[in-house]
Design an enzyme around this catalytic site. Structure first.
Site, mmCIF file in Angstrom:
data_model
loop_
_atom_site.group_PDB
_atom_site.id
_atom_site.type_symbol
_atom_site.label_atom_id
_atom_site.label_comp_id
_atom_site.label_asym_id
_atom_site.label_seq_id
_atom_site.Cartn_x
_atom_site.Cartn_y
_atom_site.Cartn_z
ATOM 1 N N ASP A 8 64.164 20.868 86.931
ATOM 2 C CA ASP A 8 64.985 22.846 86.335
ATOM 3 C C ASP A 8 65.403 23.102 88.453
ATOM 4 O O ASP A 8 64.662 22.415 88.777
ATOM 5 C CB ASP A 8 64.083 23.342 86.302
ATOM 6 C CG ASP A 8 65.293 24.559 85.219
ATOM 7 O OD1 ASP A 8 66.854 25.007 85.918
ATOM 8 O OD2 ASP A 8 64.780 25.809 84.722
ATOM 9 N N GLU A 10 65.684 26.473 89.227
ATOM 10 C CA GLU A 10 65.116 27.541 90.209
ATOM 11 C C GLU A 10 63.222 28.289 91.386
ATOM 12 O O GLU A 10 63.672 28.370 91.635
ATOM 13 C CB GLU A 10 65.022 28.799 88.598
ATOM 14 C CG GLU A 10 66.412 29.691 88.074
ATOM 15 C CD GLU A 10 66.932 28.697 87.357
ATOM 16 O OE1 GLU A 10 66.291 27.490 86.923
ATOM 17 O OE2 GLU A 10 68.308 29.027 86.899
ATOM 18 N N HIS A 60 69.121 21.694 84.443
ATOM 19 C CA HIS A 60 69.802 23.377 85.006
ATOM 20 C C HIS A 60 71.262 23.467 84.888
ATOM 21 O O HIS A 60 72.067 22.522 84.968
ATOM 22 C CB HIS A 60 69.105 23.393 85.869
ATOM 23 C CG HIS A 60 69.571 24.475 86.893
ATOM 24 N ND1 HIS A 60 69.980 25.799 87.072
ATOM 25 C CD2 HIS A 60 71.070 24.682 87.912
ATOM 26 C CE1 HIS A 60 69.985 26.612 87.448
ATOM 27 N NE2 HIS A 60 70.846 26.021 87.903
ATOM 28 N N HIS A 105 60.027 27.602 86.643
ATOM 29 C CA HIS A 105 60.276 29.267 86.753
ATOM 30 C C HIS A 105 59.501 29.850 85.746
ATOM 31 O O HIS A 105 59.302 29.806 85.092
ATOM 32 C CB HIS A 105 61.293 29.541 87.402
ATOM 33 C CG HIS A 105 62.282 29.258 86.106
ATOM 34 N ND1 HIS A 105 62.227 29.795 85.602
ATOM 35 C CD2 HIS A 105 62.683 28.441 85.852
ATOM 36 C CE1 HIS A 105 63.619 29.690 83.855
ATOM 37 N NE2 HIS A 105 64.078 28.609 84.304
ATOM 38 N N HIS A 116 63.573 33.858 84.378
ATOM 39 C CA HIS A 116 64.580 34.138 82.841
ATOM 40 C C HIS A 116 64.233 32.912 81.728
ATOM 41 O O HIS A 116 62.666 32.590 82.386
ATOM 42 C CB HIS A 116 66.151 34.179 83.454
ATOM 43 C CG HIS A 116 66.317 32.510 83.830
ATOM 44 N ND1 HIS A 116 65.782 32.393 84.948
ATOM 45 C CD2 HIS A 116 66.844 31.640 83.402
ATOM 46 C CE1 HIS A 116 66.250 30.309 85.007
ATOM 47 N NE2 HIS A 116 66.735 30.494 83.556
ATOM 48 N N GLU A 135 60.640 29.040 79.532
ATOM 49 C CA GLU A 135 60.237 27.656 79.187
ATOM 50 C C GLU A 135 59.235 26.650 79.319
ATOM 51 O O GLU A 135 59.603 26.116 78.901
ATOM 52 C CB GLU A 135 61.608 27.104 80.099
ATOM 53 C CG GLU A 135 62.861 28.167 79.521
ATOM 54 C CD GLU A 135 64.130 28.365 81.163
ATOM 55 O OE1 GLU A 135 63.969 26.977 81.757
ATOM 56 O OE2 GLU A 135 64.501 28.781 81.462
HETATM 57 ZN ZN LIG Z 1 65.458 27.364 84.036
#
Ligand SMILES: [Zn+2]
Length: 277
Positions: A8, A10, A60, A105, A116, A135
């Site tokens: 991912d 972020e 992502h 993240h 998020h 996540e």
């Molecule tokens: Zn993510």
């Protein structure tokens, strides 16, 4: 030994701002090189630690961010959207011994750089069996059903702290220290690559498949930033309204749980109006 890397963006080195992770922007073009550097460091570290195979799954946005041409030649990479298990696609075939969450993240509503859960804005909180969920936590429950341990997590310091809750054994590398949602104290790609490679080498020792965990039932609660999004989400079978801006559903397995979550986020995304949300 086969390692799967769920990548991912972020939580990548140097990333702190929406444009950094938004495909097509000049900032994203620059940051995808640093993201690739993080992933490649993990790949090299796992091979150093004895892996025979490493598969990278892009996780992502459009799932087209990494620069394949800059990765170690021994790796294989799964690029693109529409995958049964989304961020952890590839774990279900019975041949993966360990998984790494690179560039992860913090979850929706938590402190953390670009925090998020799936949707950047509209989801303000997710809970799995009453535990606040990122996540990382959701995906950790998915991979546990396939007997695959999470062996390495990289991201900001908050993501690493979050991982203590769902993968206490895993090696953690903080590539930046959170200051606010859009600010962090960052370390250079050369430095974070060294840290990630060393951690991945050590993490390879933890890549031992275990008995699949049957942890269900799983109740997933999702809170939105607007009432109409909760209403929109109830078209997903099983999703019940539990509050003005909240829905919840229960799944027997996380295989079903994560797929239903994806259905909820897809429906909700389509219900957002440009001006009024
Ligand atoms: Zn993510």
């Amino acid at each position: 030994m086969k390692i799967l890397i769920s990548a991912d963006m972020e939580g990548a080195t140097g990333v702190t701002w929406p444009a950094d992770v938004l495909p097509g922007t000049p900032q994203w073009e620059r940051c995808r090189a640093m993201f690739t550097s993080d992933v490649n460091a993990a790949v090299e570290g796992f091979f150093d630690g004895g892996a025979d195979q490493v598969l990278v799954n892009e996780a992502h946005w459009t799932m087209r961010n990494l620069l394949l041409e800059r990765l170690d030649d021994r790796v294989e990479m799964l690029t693109g959207r529409h995958k049964t298990l989304s961020m952890v696609e590839g774990v279900q075939h019975g041949d993966v011994d360990g998984i790494a969450f690179v560039g992860y993240h913090a979850g929706a509503g938590m402190e953390g750089v670009l925090a998020h859960t799936y949707l950047a804005n509209q989801i303000t909180g997710v809970w799995l069996n009453d535990v606040r969920a990122s996540e990382g936590l959701l995906n950790a429950h998915v991979v546990a059903e396939y007997g695959v341990p999470v062996v390495l997590v990289t991201g900001d310091d908050v993501a690493c702290e979050d991982a203590l809750g769902y993968a206490p054994e895993a090696l953690k590398v903080a590539v930046k220290d959170h200051v606010s949602r859009y600010a962090a104290v960052c370390r250079t790609p050369a430095r974070t690559a060294g840290d990630i490679r060393a951690a991945a080498k050590e993490a390879a020792r933890l890549a031992v498949r275990h008995t699949p965990v049957e942890g269900g039932p799983f109740t997933v609660a999702v809170e939105f930033d607007a009432e109409h999004l909760a209403m929109a989400a109830t078209v997903v079978p099983g999703a019940e309204r539990t509050g003005e801006r909240k829905v919840a559903y229960t799944s027997a397995t996380m295989y079903e749980g994560i797929r239903t979550f994806k259905a909820v986020t897809t429906i909700v995304s389509a219900a957002v109006e440009e001006q009024y949300g």
